[in-house]
Write a protein that holds these residues in place. Sequence first.
Motif: not given
Length: 265
Positions: A12, A14-16
């Motif tokens: 990952r 970041d969140d997206h």
Amino acid sequence: MTPPDAEAFYVRLDDHRYIPTEHTRGPWDAAAQHAGPPAALLGRALEERPGARTDMRLARVTYEILRPVPIAPLEATVTVLRAGRGTEVVEAALAPEGGRPVMLARGLRIRTTEEPGPAVADGPHLPAPSETSASPFFGVPWEVGYHTAMEARFAEGSWLERGPGACWLRMRIPLVAGDAPRALDRVLVAADSGNGISNVLNFERHVFVNPDLTVHLQRHPLGEWVAVEARSGVDEAGIGLADARLHDEKGPIGRSAQSLFVAPR
């Protein structure tokens, strides 16, 4: 960008945004992912978007595989198409950074009841994974990929036998580095394998790929293993269907279906 060396399907950012590792690599193209890992990644996006209701569960998801999913940085975006009291429809897209979407997922989430209701079994149980033996994948021209990131045990058939098959699959690594595998990860990372489990044509002479995948879940799996009990049929026009019942060790949990494009190599 070189894929990171991590014991997970994705790292990952970041969140997206996510970077795929070499464990996502499919059996047909060294630069493309097996559809199972990105399907699971989009399933997470549908369930875990900001503001998602915790009293709803994913009951159906349909994927459109628009083009090969590259082993390159990817971004997941989510849009709520309809929000109701008892159901909602949410769409997620996966795209290379700055590029066009390569996979879409449209999910139906249904509100769960506060008190347990009647449960009705749907079909017989398969032999448990402990009652089967490890089944190596068919020959893949690279050492690391989806075929090494998943453990497979056939209750019926094999990767090399033609016709219906039933195979238990277990993730050897998490979907996202640092996160423990989740129930939805386990079923969605496995569901796209129905076509291969129930192959009815010679791999060396025919291409039979699925441009879509639909998964219906009456419940999410318990435990580490998910079984795909599949059968395929092909019309002389070159269009086929791989239909599968999905199981965990307690019994059936839902179904999956894949349209097939079939052509000579």
